[in-house]
Design a protein around this motif. Sequence first.
Motif, PDB file in Angstrom:
ATOM      1  N   ASP A 295       6.664   2.363   5.551  1.00 12.03           N
ATOM      2  CA  ASP A 295       7.594   1.619   6.407  1.00 12.03           C
ATOM      3  C   ASP A 295       7.923   2.414   7.671  1.00 12.03           C
ATOM      4  O   ASP A 295       7.902   1.869   8.778  1.00 12.03           O
ATOM      5  N   ALA A 296       8.213   3.695   7.517  1.00  8.77           N
ATOM      6  CA  ALA A 296       8.514   4.537   8.677  1.00  8.77           C
ATOM      7  C   ALA A 296       7.263   4.720   9.548  1.00  8.77           C
ATOM      8  O   ALA A 296       7.350   4.682  10.780  1.00  8.77           O
ATOM      9  N   LEU A 297       6.115   4.891   8.914  1.00  3.18           N
ATOM     10  CA  LEU A 297       4.877   5.060   9.675  1.00  3.18           C
ATOM     11  C   LEU A 297       4.534   3.783  10.440  1.00  3.18           C
ATOM     12  O   LEU A 297       4.081   3.838  11.589  1.00  3.18           O
ATOM     13  N   TYR A 298       4.769   2.642   9.837  1.00  4.30           N
ATOM     14  CA  TYR A 298       4.551   1.350  10.500  1.00  4.30           C
ATOM     15  C   TYR A 298       5.383   1.276  11.784  1.00  4.30           C
ATOM     16  O   TYR A 298       4.871   0.909  12.846  1.00  4.30           O
ATOM     17  N   GLU A 299       6.658   1.637  11.703  1.00  3.89           N
ATOM     18  CA  GLU A 299       7.526   1.605  12.886  1.00  3.89           C
ATOM     19  C   GLU A 299       7.044   2.592  13.944  1.00  3.89           C
ATOM     20  O   GLU A 299       7.056   2.286  15.134  1.00  3.89           O
ATOM     21  N   ARG A 300       6.607   3.773  13.515  1.00  2.00           N
ATOM     22  CA  ARG A 300       6.099   4.779  14.445  1.00  2.00           C
ATOM     23  C   ARG A 300       4.847   4.262  15.150  1.00  2.00           C
ATOM     24  O   ARG A 300       4.707   4.393  16.367  1.00  2.00           O
ATOM     25  N   ALA A 301       3.934   3.675  14.378  1.00  2.00           N
ATOM     26  CA  ALA A 301       2.689   3.167  14.938  1.00  2.00           C
ATOM     27  C   ALA A 301       2.960   2.052  15.950  1.00  2.00           C
ATOM     28  O   ALA A 301       2.371   2.031  17.038  1.00  2.00           O
ATOM     29  N   LYS A 302       3.841   1.121  15.605  1.00  2.00           N
ATOM     30  CA  LYS A 302       4.194   0.039  16.527  1.00  2.00           C
ATOM     31  C   LYS A 302       4.795   0.596  17.812  1.00  2.00           C
ATOM     32  O   LYS A 302       4.438   0.175  18.905  1.00  2.00           O
ATOM     33  N   ALA A 303       5.706   1.551  17.684  1.00  2.00           N
ATOM     34  CA  ALA A 303       6.369   2.129  18.852  1.00  2.00           C
ATOM     35  C   ALA A 303       5.375   2.844  19.768  1.00  2.00           C
ATOM     36  O   ALA A 303       5.567   2.898  20.979  1.00  2.00           O
ATOM     37  N   ALA A 304       4.294   3.380  19.185  1.00  2.00           N
ATOM     38  CA  ALA A 304       3.286   4.094  19.974  1.00  2.00           C
ATOM     39  C   ALA A 304       2.212   3.170  20.530  1.00  2.00           C
ATOM     40  O   ALA A 304       1.275   3.628  21.182  1.00  2.00           O
ATOM     41  N   GLY A 305       2.311   1.878  20.258  1.00  2.00           N
ATOM     42  CA  GLY A 305       1.367   0.926  20.823  1.00  2.00           C
ATOM     43  C   GLY A 305       0.168   0.580  19.964  1.00  2.00           C
ATOM     44  O   GLY A 305      -0.775  -0.051  20.443  1.00  2.00           O
ATOM     45  N   ALA A 306       0.178   0.972  18.692  1.00  2.00           N
ATOM     46  CA  ALA A 306      -0.917   0.578  17.809  1.00  2.00           C
ATOM     47  C   ALA A 306      -0.894  -0.941  17.626  1.00  2.00           C
ATOM     48  O   ALA A 306       0.175  -1.549  17.569  1.00  2.00           O
ATOM     49  N   THR A 307      -2.055  -1.537  17.524  1.00  2.00           N
ATOM     50  CA  THR A 307      -2.153  -2.967  17.259  1.00  2.00           C
ATOM     51  C   THR A 307      -2.085  -3.171  15.749  1.00  2.00           C
ATOM     52  O   THR A 307      -2.955  -2.684  15.025  1.00  2.00           O
ATOM     53  N   ILE A 308      -1.062  -3.853  15.290  1.00  2.00           N
ATOM     54  CA  ILE A 308      -0.905  -4.096  13.855  1.00  2.00           C
ATOM     55  C   ILE A 308      -1.793  -5.285  13.497  1.00  2.00           C
ATOM     56  O   ILE A 308      -1.610  -6.385  14.023  1.00  2.00           O
ATOM     57  N   THR A 309      -2.767  -5.068  12.618  1.00  2.00           N
ATOM     58  CA  THR A 309      -3.682  -6.142  12.233  1.00  2.00           C
ATOM     59  C   THR A 309      -3.346  -6.727  10.869  1.00  2.00           C
ATOM     60  O   THR A 309      -3.836  -7.800  10.535  1.00  2.00           O
ATOM     61  N   MET A 310      -2.525  -6.025  10.095  1.00  2.00           N
ATOM     62  CA  MET A 310      -1.969  -6.566   8.854  1.00  2.00           C
ATOM     63  C   MET A 310      -0.556  -6.020   8.714  1.00  2.00           C
ATOM     64  O   MET A 310      -0.345  -4.808   8.706  1.00  2.00           O
ATOM     65  N   GLU A 311       0.399  -6.912   8.663  1.00  2.00           N
ATOM     66  CA  GLU A 311       1.796  -6.509   8.544  1.00  2.00           C
ATOM     67  C   GLU A 311       2.050  -5.798   7.220  1.00  2.00           C
ATOM     68  O   GLU A 311       1.244  -5.898   6.289  1.00  2.00           O
ATOM     69  N   LEU A 312       3.170  -5.112   7.131  1.00  2.00           N
ATOM     70  CA  LEU A 312       3.556  -4.452   5.889  1.00  2.00           C
ATOM     71  C   LEU A 312       3.567  -5.458   4.744  1.00  2.00           C
ATOM     72  O   LEU A 312       4.087  -6.568   4.884  1.00  2.00           O
ATOM     73  N   THR A 313       2.997  -5.048   3.637  1.00  2.00           N
ATOM     74  CA  THR A 313       2.950  -5.907   2.465  1.00  2.00           C
ATOM     75  C   THR A 313       2.946  -5.043   1.212  1.00  2.00           C
ATOM     76  O   THR A 313       2.566  -3.874   1.266  1.00  2.00           O
ATOM     77  N   THR A 314       3.357  -5.628   0.126  1.00  2.00           N
ATOM     78  CA  THR A 314       3.238  -4.965  -1.167  1.00  2.00           C
ATOM     79  C   THR A 314       2.141  -5.696  -1.937  1.00  2.00           C
ATOM     80  O   THR A 314       2.210  -6.911  -2.129  1.00  2.00           O
ATOM     81  N   THR A 315       1.116  -4.962  -2.330  1.00  2.00           N
ATOM     82  CA  THR A 315      -0.028  -5.570  -3.009  1.00  2.00           C
ATOM     83  C   THR A 315       0.326  -5.929  -4.443  1.00  2.00           C
ATOM     84  O   THR A 315       1.336  -5.476  -4.980  1.00  2.00           O
ATOM     85  N   ASP A 316      -0.549  -6.702  -5.078  1.00  2.00           N
ATOM     86  CA  ASP A 316      -0.318  -7.069  -6.475  1.00  2.00           C
ATOM     87  C   ASP A 316      -0.455  -5.877  -7.419  1.00  2.00           C
ATOM     88  O   ASP A 316      -0.026  -5.936  -8.557  1.00  2.00           O
ATOM     89  N   TYR A 317      -1.031  -4.762  -6.948  1.00  2.00           N
ATOM     90  CA  TYR A 317      -1.123  -3.552  -7.768  1.00  2.00           C
ATOM     91  C   TYR A 317      -0.064  -2.520  -7.377  1.00  2.00           C
ATOM     92  O   TYR A 317      -0.099  -1.375  -7.820  1.00  2.00           O
ATOM     93  N   GLY A 318       0.901  -2.936  -6.537  1.00  2.00           N
ATOM     94  CA  GLY A 318       2.078  -2.115  -6.269  1.00  2.00           C
ATOM     95  C   GLY A 318       2.027  -1.200  -5.063  1.00  2.00           C
ATOM     96  O   GLY A 318       2.966  -0.450  -4.829  1.00  2.00           O
ATOM     97  N   SER A 319       0.965  -1.229  -4.289  1.00  2.00           N
ATOM     98  CA  SER A 319       0.888  -0.369  -3.111  1.00  2.00           C
ATOM     99  C   SER A 319       1.610  -1.035  -1.942  1.00  2.00           C
ATOM    100  O   SER A 319       1.577  -2.253  -1.780  1.00  2.00           O
ATOM    101  N   ARG A 320       2.257  -0.247  -1.131  1.00  2.00           N
ATOM    102  CA  ARG A 320       2.898  -0.718   0.093  1.00  2.00           C
ATOM    103  C   ARG A 320       1.957  -0.355   1.231  1.00  2.00           C
ATOM    104  O   ARG A 320       1.671   0.831   1.461  1.00  2.00           O
ATOM    105  N   ASP A 321       1.424  -1.348   1.955  1.00  2.00           N
ATOM    106  CA  ASP A 321       0.336  -1.134   2.904  1.00  2.00           C
ATOM    107  C   ASP A 321       0.571  -1.827   4.243  1.00  2.00           C
ATOM    108  O   ASP A 321       1.299  -2.816   4.315  1.00  2.00           O
ATOM    109  N   PHE A 322      -0.103  -1.311   5.261  1.00  2.00           N
ATOM    110  CA  PHE A 322      -0.293  -2.027   6.524  1.00  2.00           C
ATOM    111  C   PHE A 322      -1.584  -1.539   7.144  1.00  2.00           C
ATOM    112  O   PHE A 322      -2.122  -0.495   6.755  1.00  2.00           O
ATOM    113  N   ILE A 323      -2.108  -2.311   8.096  1.00  2.00           N
ATOM    114  CA  ILE A 323      -3.331  -1.926   8.792  1.00  2.00           C
ATOM    115  C   ILE A 323      -3.065  -1.990  10.290  1.00  2.00           C
ATOM    116  O   ILE A 323      -2.430  -2.927  10.780  1.00  2.00           O
TER     117      ILE A 323
END
Length: 151
Positions: free
Chosen positions: A104-132
């Motif tokens: 979650d913190a890395l997602y905010e950092r990446a957005k603030a630095a101008g990274a293009t978010i191609t998959m929003e933060l999500t929790t997978t069915d196997y329990g991982s918290r991910d973004f791309i």
Amino acid sequence: MSTKQTQTTQSQTTQSQTTQTTTPAPTVWPALAARDGLAMIDFLERAFGFRRVVVIADDDGFVHHAELAWPEGGGIMMGSEKHEGHWQQKAGTFGAYVVCSDPDALYERAKAAGATITMELTTTDYGSRDFIAADPEGNSWSFGTYRGEPH
């Protein structure tokens, strides 16, 4: 040695003690090429938190070799795109999954630095918290809490 003795595991906790085992230095290094190697290094530090360890570049900014450490272990190697020789890799074709403890913190950092978010933060069915996210040259960076299965 038995297989069990040679395995590297994460911390194991029991009621009475904590045992920490160590992981050897990385022996697999994902590698990418960049059209603008120095700008890519700056972006990877600013957006995702990689740390430059080695950067060998000429006066024109051509990066012959660079190593960037990931703060939670491991790292990547990279350099400027080469169009001849034995190691040719096209810029913008790289993809990596990177384990992180606080996506979650890395997602905010990446957005603030101008990274293009191609998959929003999500929790997978196997329990991982991910973004791309994509870097400025089009490489895909997937970050998440899933650490893989023990070996």
